[in-house]
Motif scaffolding. Sequence first.
Motif: not given
Lengths: 227, 465
Positions: A44, A47-48, A74, A87, A89, A96
Amino acid sequence: MTRISKILTLSALALAVGACANVDRSRNLGNPQVSGYTLAQQVCSTCHGGNGINANGTALNPTFPNLAGQQAIYLETELQEFHDHSRRDAAAQDMMWGLTRQLTPEQIKALAEFYAHQKPLPNPAQGDPVAVAAGQKLFIEGAPERSVPACATCHGARAEGNGPVPRLAGQHADYLYKQLMAFNDDVGRENHPEAQERPHAVVMEGIAHGLTDEQKRQVADYLQSLQ
Amino acid sequence: MSLRRFVSMLTAGSAFVAVVLSLFPSTASAVPLYARQTGQKCVACHVGGVYPLLTSFGRMFKLTGYTMGDRPNLNELEVQKDAPPISIMLQGARQYYANTSNGLNGAAPGSAMDMQVLSLFAGGKITDNIGAFIQWTGQKYGDTQTGSQWTSASGIDNTEVRYADRILGPDSDLVYGVYVNNRSTMSDVWNTTENWSNVFVGFFNGGNAQAPVTFLDSAATQHGMVGVGAYAFKDNTWYGEMAVYKSVTHGPATFLLTAGTTGMPLIDPSPYVRLAYNKEMGPHSFELGIHGMVSYAHNGTADSGGISDWAGTVNTYRDVALDGQYQYVLEPHYFAVHGRFSHENASFAADQVGSAVSNPTNILNETYLDATYVYKAKYGAMLMYQGVTGSTDALLNPMGPAGSPDWKAWTPQIFWAPWQNVRIGYQYVFYTQMGGTTGGNLNFGGTTYSPHDFNTSMLYASFIY
């Protein structure tokens, strides 16, 4: 002869070393033995960012949302939604879905806890001050003439989030804007869950629908400027 | 990236050979087997989905040894469940040649429609620390001509195996690894080095229009030698790498070499060094680097069995290149520019002077620039420039009137990717200078031409799965 046996021993050794898993520094997303923490570091972070907000002190590409200090509930929900493809999009599908396809509930929980405990930092990107001011008004008061409630009622006065309601403060404006577009992407088919890119965000669908594109940009710019 | 992409200036002994050999770069590699391994779309690793341009994430995927993803380790594979790590790439095109009457394009008609390249890839994660990139390419038009026909060719293309590890602390990040490969600069993760810049789409122009190239950019360094290297990437900022390349003529490592590389020189141990500075800020990323290689190449007499013997005298090529890139990656806009300036000092063995080359030493400078814009990872345009200047040497560069290697070519291209696995494009190659001349006094087998006689355009489609 000795040379051949040397080569054989060396290759056997190499294979033995190679084949055995290295769980503490593994990038294997399909091995339940690899801890959430290790995945956060080895996968991760690319990218994050290592701490969910920046990499070596520089801001992340706005393609990748900040995760530091995000609400654990969340985060867990979103990872689960990537995993089960609800999810959907474009960016979620592109990046992801695959990464989460084999994550276990334990790994997801550990990842969510890890990022929830990282310290959020101010976003160095600067929005247009006029837009930021207009965005602030929207955030605090909503847009009653368009039946849009104040964002602060759910997201918190400082947009810090609460449980299933995400933290928005300091998030990249570009990312926030894209999510607001995703909530009501398929205009005209609002009530068809299969047409929605984030079908679990029922409340956000109506809200996003009520905002004009310009208002979406304004509120995104404001949220980015919050600490 | 390419199978014998450029005709080597090493075959300078025979200018005619240089004319006959073809420029035929095969398309570089986006490898869906990697996408299947991570479950991501091409845009995660490639700028706007345009392979081979790597994003920051793509660079890290490669540097960590292609090991990211959920493919089980070698010893845990289940035949029923795990898809074989194999990909295929096909390219077909319709080409239009400006010049068809000279016979130099082989039997080239005014235009031709063909399936040109087929590549197979294998590799990806093998264990938690080991991964591979293996490419095999077949091409309809190979390097040699029999009568007026170009012979097809196939063989091993760029191939490497890596061992990598990554150590992260609260404020530090160190990636390091070792590799074995068969092409210098293929290990690199920026699209500025010889292997990853240049032509991104294969085209065939009858073998006439090959720019003189530095040794590092030549066919001799492509699958004609084997290298062992080590690298480290600190904090996503500093990159260092060292390798040694050498030709091998027998033993298991010859598996990495193109079979039947007649005319390829044998290379004594030759060092390669690379340093780069990388910086990422929001959607922007920058790289500035330097790389170079000192190559010792034998002037072997090419024997019929392929690789020649080690007896020949040795030419030394000292290549240094400065390279830089800038990328902007944020949907819907993707933009990348790359540049490289290479400088070569070549010293030729005494027995070559007067037969293959006129001067005991030569200089060659290469300039490479490209800019690419992609909208929504679907619609794109690219402009590329290649320029060469260097020492005048009548034996080495017999094409122009004065033995000049000077050369300029521009290649604009537009493309469309209706799906991530399909790219359709139109590209035009304009030659504005060849052999130091811009006018009509280029000499090929007694006939004169202008550089623009070699212009080639192409409508292509490539499919990768």
